[in-house]
Design an enzyme around this catalytic site. Structure first.
Site, PDB file in Angstrom:
ATOM      1  CG  ASP A 345      10.383 -15.322 -20.822  1.00 43.26           C
ATOM      2  OD1 ASP A 345      10.265 -14.095 -20.682  1.00 43.26           O
ATOM      3  OD2 ASP A 345      10.063 -16.144 -19.936  1.00 43.26           O
ATOM      4  CB  CYS A 398       8.926 -10.059 -16.469  1.00 44.62           C
ATOM      5  SG  CYS A 398      10.640 -10.419 -16.084  1.00 44.62           S
TER       6      CYS A 398
HETATM    7  C1  LIG Z   1      13.108 -14.279 -17.897  1.00 42.91           C
HETATM    8  S1  LIG Z   1      14.144 -15.634 -17.604  1.00 42.91           S
HETATM    9  C2  LIG Z   1      13.276 -16.908 -18.448  1.00 42.91           C
HETATM   10  C3  LIG Z   1      12.110 -17.481 -17.674  1.00 42.91           C
HETATM   11  C4  LIG Z   1      11.570 -18.737 -18.312  1.00 42.91           C
HETATM   12  N1  LIG Z   1      11.216 -18.551 -19.698  1.00 42.91           N
HETATM   13  C5  LIG Z   1      10.363 -19.279 -17.569  1.00 42.91           C
HETATM   14  O1  LIG Z   1       9.235 -19.044 -17.987  1.00 42.91           O
HETATM   15  O2  LIG Z   1      10.571 -19.954 -16.549  1.00 42.91           O
HETATM   16  C6  LIG Z   1      15.455 -15.318 -18.711  1.00 42.91           C
HETATM   17  C7  LIG Z   1      16.436 -16.449 -18.876  1.00 42.91           C
HETATM   18  O3  LIG Z   1      17.288 -16.103 -19.972  1.00 42.91           O
HETATM   19  C8  LIG Z   1      18.553 -16.656 -19.724  1.00 42.91           C
HETATM   20  N2  LIG Z   1      19.473 -15.955 -20.622  1.00 42.91           N
HETATM   21  C9  LIG Z   1      20.083 -14.757 -20.442  1.00 42.91           C
HETATM   22  N3  LIG Z   1      20.825 -14.447 -21.519  1.00 42.91           N
HETATM   23  C10 LIG Z   1      20.680 -15.461 -22.403  1.00 42.91           C
HETATM   24  C11 LIG Z   1      21.202 -15.734 -23.688  1.00 42.91           C
HETATM   25  N4  LIG Z   1      22.021 -14.868 -24.295  1.00 42.91           N
HETATM   26  N5  LIG Z   1      20.867 -16.895 -24.283  1.00 42.91           N
HETATM   27  C12 LIG Z   1      20.051 -17.787 -23.686  1.00 42.91           C
HETATM   28  N6  LIG Z   1      19.529 -17.579 -22.458  1.00 42.91           N
HETATM   29  C13 LIG Z   1      19.832 -16.431 -21.834  1.00 42.91           C
HETATM   30  C14 LIG Z   1      18.762 -16.457 -18.247  1.00 42.91           C
HETATM   31  O4  LIG Z   1      19.746 -17.369 -17.760  1.00 42.91           O
HETATM   32  C15 LIG Z   1      17.356 -16.719 -17.696  1.00 42.91           C
HETATM   33  O5  LIG Z   1      17.247 -18.058 -17.303  1.00 42.91           O
END
Ligand SMILES: C[S@@+](CC[C@H](N)C(=O)[O-])C[C@H]1O[C@@H](n2cnc3c(N)ncnc32)[C@H](O)[C@@H]1O
Length: 453
Positions: A345, A398
């Protein structure tokens, strides 16, 4: 749109005492938040900075939040009206933002329909009081009065004039409107309108504890009207604070948009599987996966400050996962054991959830999608190496921008010889009686049994 003047928006401290239950106090608080957004701060962060000063009591916080969110949804029109009625952009930014907040309230379509939450003459009077209370803009209280009263006198002509400009009409930056038009030539108006609608409060019923039908009865017992809008999705007719949602504290339900509820089902998790939720915080989908099957789940997120949110959610649901801080685009955190299922995601522009986050349109820049797509390409390619042959990876965004979603999915499949399984693809944001969900993208991939990684 004219250049944005600067100001120290963090200093929400009216110099002349304003009653904290007055509209003037709330307009000034909202103006600080709107000025912060115009200099690049996300609205929730701007509001929490303002509330951390502890001068706004809970009721005022609600009104400050309400006015700031309303202004975000009507900022294009408010700024266009202001530009039409002033020769140069009012400075400092706090003054500009105060005028925008007041204009957003008194020029709204609700106002024209006689259904506005704030009386126009009260708004004008209170905006002048707000200006007078802050030393940095007190000199301009006469101008605030003159501009807002002129709007009330010449409302129809001024609105007719500015609404010819698409930015004022749709309340999005011009590049955003053009991008939506070019990606969705048939649906662009409905998409822009859906992004300006108020979002519903949709719940996900925890199938480990109850059923959607039983929970609908629970809501009826509490005299709360609701509609079932998915297998375990229930939309409340009236949004309420989570403290008033029956069974929320006991983990009977979670707050989750209906489109976001597709993820766990598409991932097709079975008892005993090893599952990676690669961008997990705040854990909405993590909780749903664990509700669906007894799996060994690793919830990874690169932002350590967001991991406690996953822990809180799982604790409320009485479910378990291993939480780990790590970059899904690298292998540093991986123990080398392949996963049966991977949920990616990925971080994106969030252009599909603007009805919940109306500030996003004013914060994003046109090039953001390309930059984020390059980051998620690396994440997807890296995660693919961690999937077992025959395993499935679900790619979610999203976003509404094809370069972050469909174009990314198509290029990924070719690069990795991934088998593309059936999934919804781009779901457009929709708000009608039958469907009511955000704009999400889903692509599901399977690794060939003979795949060599
Ligand atoms: C769209 S949100 C995820 C929402 C979550 N899956 C939910 O349903 O509640 C994206 C997430 O990816 C994390 N993120 C961004 N870059 C990332 C990376 N390189 N590795 C892991 N997580 C990452 C962000 O901190 C954020 O929490």
């Amino acid at each position: 749109m004219r250049g944005t003047p600067t100001c120290n928006h963090e200093k929400f401290m009216p110099k002349v005492s304003l009653k904290t239950d007055s509209l003037a106090f709330c307009l000034l608080g909202a103006a600080h938040a709107v000025a912060a957004v115009r200099t690049g701060t996300a609205l929730p962060q701007a509001l929490s900075q303002i509330f951390s000063k502890n001068i706004a009591p809970p009721q005022a916080r609600g009104a400050i939040q309400d006015i700031s969110y309303r202004t975000m949804r009507q900022l294009g029109r408010a700024e266009a009206l202001l530009a039409l009625m002033t020769q140069k952009s009012p400075e400092p930014a706090l003054l500009h933002a105060l005028l925008c907040c007041a204009l957003a309230l008194i020029s709204s379509p609700q106002e024209q329909a006689g259904d506005a939450p704030y009386n126009s003459f009260t708004v004008v009077d209170q905006a002048v009081t707000a200006a007078a209370s802050d030393l940095s803009i007190a000199h301009a209280k006469g101008m605030v009065n003159a501009v807002l009263r002129r709007f009330l006198r010449e409302r129809d002509a001024l609105l007719q004039d500015v609404l010819r400009d698409p930015v004022a009409h749709w309340n999005y930056p011009a590049w955003w409107i053009d991008s939506i038009k070019s990606a969705y030539p048939h649906d662009w108006q409905a998409i822009l309108a859906a992004g300006n609608a108020l979002p519903p409060l949709t719940l996900r019923v925890n199938c480990r504890k109850t059923t959607a039908a039983a929970y609908m009865q629970t809501l009826a017992l509490h005299a709360m009207a609701a509609t079932q809008v998915g297998p375990v999705a229930v939309r409340l007719a009236q949004p309420v604070p989570v403290s008033q949602i029956p069974g929320f504290d006991q983990g009977l339900v979670s707050v989750q948009d209906a489109a976001a509820q597709f993820a766990a089902t598409l991932l097709d998790v079975q008892d005993g599987m090893r599952v990676l939720d690669a961008c997990a915080a705040p854990g909405g989908k993590t909780g749903h996966i664990l509700e669906c099957a007894d799996v060994e789940l690793l919830a990874l997120d690169s932002d350590a400050r967001r991991l406690p949110r996953i822990a809180e959610n799982l604790q409320r649901l009485q479910l378990d996962a291993t939480l780990q801080v790590g970059d899904a685009g690298s292998r540093e955190w991986w123990d080398g054991q392949a996963f049966d299922r991977i949920l990616a995601d990925v971080p994106c522009t969030a252009s599909g959830i603007v009805r919940r986050h109306p500030d996003i349109r004013w914060l994003r820049r046109k090039g953001d999608a390309v930059q984020l797509a390059s980051q998620s390409r690396q994440i997807l390619d890296n995660l693919w190496q961690m999937l077992r042959p025959d395993g499935k990876l679900l790619f979610v965004t999203c976003s509404l921008w094809p370069q972050e979603s469909e174009a990314q999915a198509a290029a990924f499949a070719v690069r990795n010889q991934a088998i593309r399984l059936s999934a919804p693809g781009q779901l457009l944001p929709t708000a009608n009686t039958e469907y009511d969900h955000d704009g999400l993208f889903y692509a599901l991939f399977q690794k060939a049994i003979t795949a060599i990684t």
